[in-house]
Design an enzyme around this catalytic site. Structure first.
Site, PDB file in Angstrom:
ATOM      1  N   HIS A 260       0.853  -1.188   0.000  1.00 55.93           N
ATOM      2  CA  HIS A 260       0.000   0.000   0.000  1.00 55.93           C
ATOM      3  C   HIS A 260       0.882   1.229   0.000  1.00 55.93           C
ATOM      4  O   HIS A 260       1.915   1.254   0.655  1.00 55.93           O
ATOM      5  CB  HIS A 260      -0.912   0.006   1.243  1.00 55.93           C
ATOM      6  CG  HIS A 260      -2.093   0.900   1.074  1.00 55.93           C
ATOM      7  ND1 HIS A 260      -2.041   2.242   1.353  1.00 55.93           N
ATOM      8  CD2 HIS A 260      -3.345   0.642   0.625  1.00 55.93           C
ATOM      9  CE1 HIS A 260      -3.217   2.768   1.095  1.00 55.93           C
ATOM     10  NE2 HIS A 260      -4.034   1.831   0.647  1.00 55.93           N
ATOM     11  N   ASP A 311      -7.999  -5.458  -0.532  1.00 57.46           N
ATOM     12  CA  ASP A 311      -8.411  -6.292  -1.661  1.00 57.46           C
ATOM     13  C   ASP A 311      -8.073  -7.769  -1.451  1.00 57.46           C
ATOM     14  O   ASP A 311      -8.681  -8.627  -2.099  1.00 57.46           O
ATOM     15  CB  ASP A 311      -7.740  -5.782  -2.953  1.00 57.46           C
ATOM     16  CG  ASP A 311      -8.285  -4.422  -3.364  1.00 57.46           C
ATOM     17  OD1 ASP A 311      -9.493  -4.202  -3.177  1.00 57.46           O
ATOM     18  OD2 ASP A 311      -7.503  -3.585  -3.847  1.00 57.46           O
TER      19      ASP A 311
END
Ligand code: ACO
Length: 372
Positions: A260, A311
């Site tokens: 991320h 996700d």
């Protein structure tokens, strides 16, 4: 002046927002001051949508009015149904969503009105109609006729009804609702920033949302939930995870659902979504998928120290709910429409055109030759 370039705008603070706060150091995320985990544990997606737009959670009366407005606007006009049904069967579902958003902008009587009232009304219409659009597209891919929305079901339950023509067990609807809450908002991520860039030209809300859909489609952003499922299916079983990772890393591939830009020690939304995924595993008895999920995660995190993002659990959770993999990112749109439109309104309310600079590394200035 290459030393001044902030590639990918990494670490650059470009504006302020009151919608949400991501704290890198503590891996935490709040919407309007409330921790997202607490919202997921205690609220419905409808309450969170209201919060994102209005800054406060609704009281009972406000919620009733808000829910009634949403339920009353779920249907889409027949022309749009025909447009969706007329698209090639293999059109990417995010192109279908983007086409539908553009159509809704083209026919919206308030399309060019950027006042807060008009923007709020347009945002609520998109929020109410996107599930209908995604469900029709899902069904047409299976050769099935659309199922009309009903006004006596929650946002999540109505979506299941429109996709599968039945509402699953409460635990399944709740898992879906949790995913909607977790996906709703995340400060200046790529798609929200895209929406803000478009809004900063004082363009309209539908144009900004259509651009955001395009940004979300990419596998480095929203498209990762689909890529995770495709990856887990390719790996197959837990015993093959290690060799698969060896090969992917040797080929310098990115492992989808991990890493991320902001969170470097874990995504604050993952524990809540992981628990929802485990609930789905229990409902469906999908222990092999859980085994693969855990083995893959342990192996990759152990090697690289790069943690899962939202996700990673949401992809397999949607799979167990019965959705087709290509529909996962459109489902993300149904949720993020709340955050995007809150940011569009914030941008319009306190606007400065977003127009950064670039460092030039092309040819030095030269004369156009007259003989060519
Ligand atoms: N797999 C393998 N290596 C990775 C991954 C990954 N998923 N993520 C980061 N790395 C490595 C990079 O190769 C790089 O290594 P290097 O320094 O040796 O070259 C280092 O970690 C830094 O990575 P960057 O890509 O520069 O970091 P950035 O902050 O730009 O990346 C991103 C963030 C794009 C999300 C990245 O982690 C990625 O591509 N992940 C996979 C796609 C994904 O899951 N996206 C969903 C994001 S969350 C969301 O949209 C809901």
């Amino acid at each position: 002046m290459t030393e001044d370039i902030k590639k990918g705008l990494a670490g650059v603070v470009v504006d302020s927002t009151a919608v949400s706060k991501v704290v890198q150091e503590t891996n935490s995320l709040t919407y309007r001051g409330y921790p997202v985990q607490e919202l997921a544990a205690n609220c419905s997606f409808e309450e969170v949508a209201y919060l994102i737009w209005n800054g406060e959670l609704p009281n009972a009366e406000q919620l009733e009015e808000f829910v009634a407005r949403e339920r009353g606007q779920r249907a889409i006009d027949q022309k749009l149904v025909d447009i969706i049904l007329g698209l090639p069967k293999d059109t990417h579902p995010m192109h279908v969503v983007q086409t539908a958003v553009s159509y809704l902008g083209a026919v919206d009587e308030q399309a060019e009105d950027n006042s807060p009232e008009a923007n709020q009304a347009k945002a609520e219409r998109l929020y109410a109609q996107l599930p209908t659009i995604v469900a029709i597209d899902h069904r047409r891919r299976h050769g099935l006729d659309p199922v009309a929305p009903t006004s006596d079901l929650s946002y999540a339950a109505n979506f299941f009804k429109m996709v599968f023509d039945e509402v699953p067990a409460d635990e399944v609807v709740r898992c879906f609702d949790i995913s909607m809450i977790l996906y709703a908002e995340h400060s200046f991520n790529a798609s929200t920033f895209t929406a803000r860039v478009i809004a900063s030209t004082t363009s309209d809300l539908h144009s900004a949302v259509a651009g955001a859909v395009g940004a979300l489609k990419g596998p480095l952003h929203g498209g990762a939930n689909e890529a995770v499922m495709a990856m887990l299916e390719e790996v197959g079983t837990a015993d093959k995870a290690s060799a698969w990772i060896d090969n992917a890393l040797a080929n310098k591939e990115k492992i989808m659902g991990f890493g991320h830009r902001v969170y470097k020690n874990g995504d604050s939304r993952v524990p809540t979504m992981r628990a929802a995924f485990e609930d789905m595993v229990k409902v469906k008895g999908a222990n092999d998928l859980l085994d693969l999920y855990n083995t893959f995660e342990e192996d990759f995190v152990g090697r690289k120290g790069i943690y899962p993002n939202l996700d990673y659990p949401s992809g397999p959770a949607y799979h167990l709910m019965g959705f087709d993999t290509p529909q996962f990112t459109p489902i993300f749109v149904m949720s993020r429409i709340t955050g995007w439109t809150a940011h569009i309104m914030e941008q319009h309310a306190n606007n400065a055109l977003i127009r950064p600079l670039s460092a030039y590394h092309g040819e030095a200035q030269r004369e156009v030759p007259t003989q060519r």
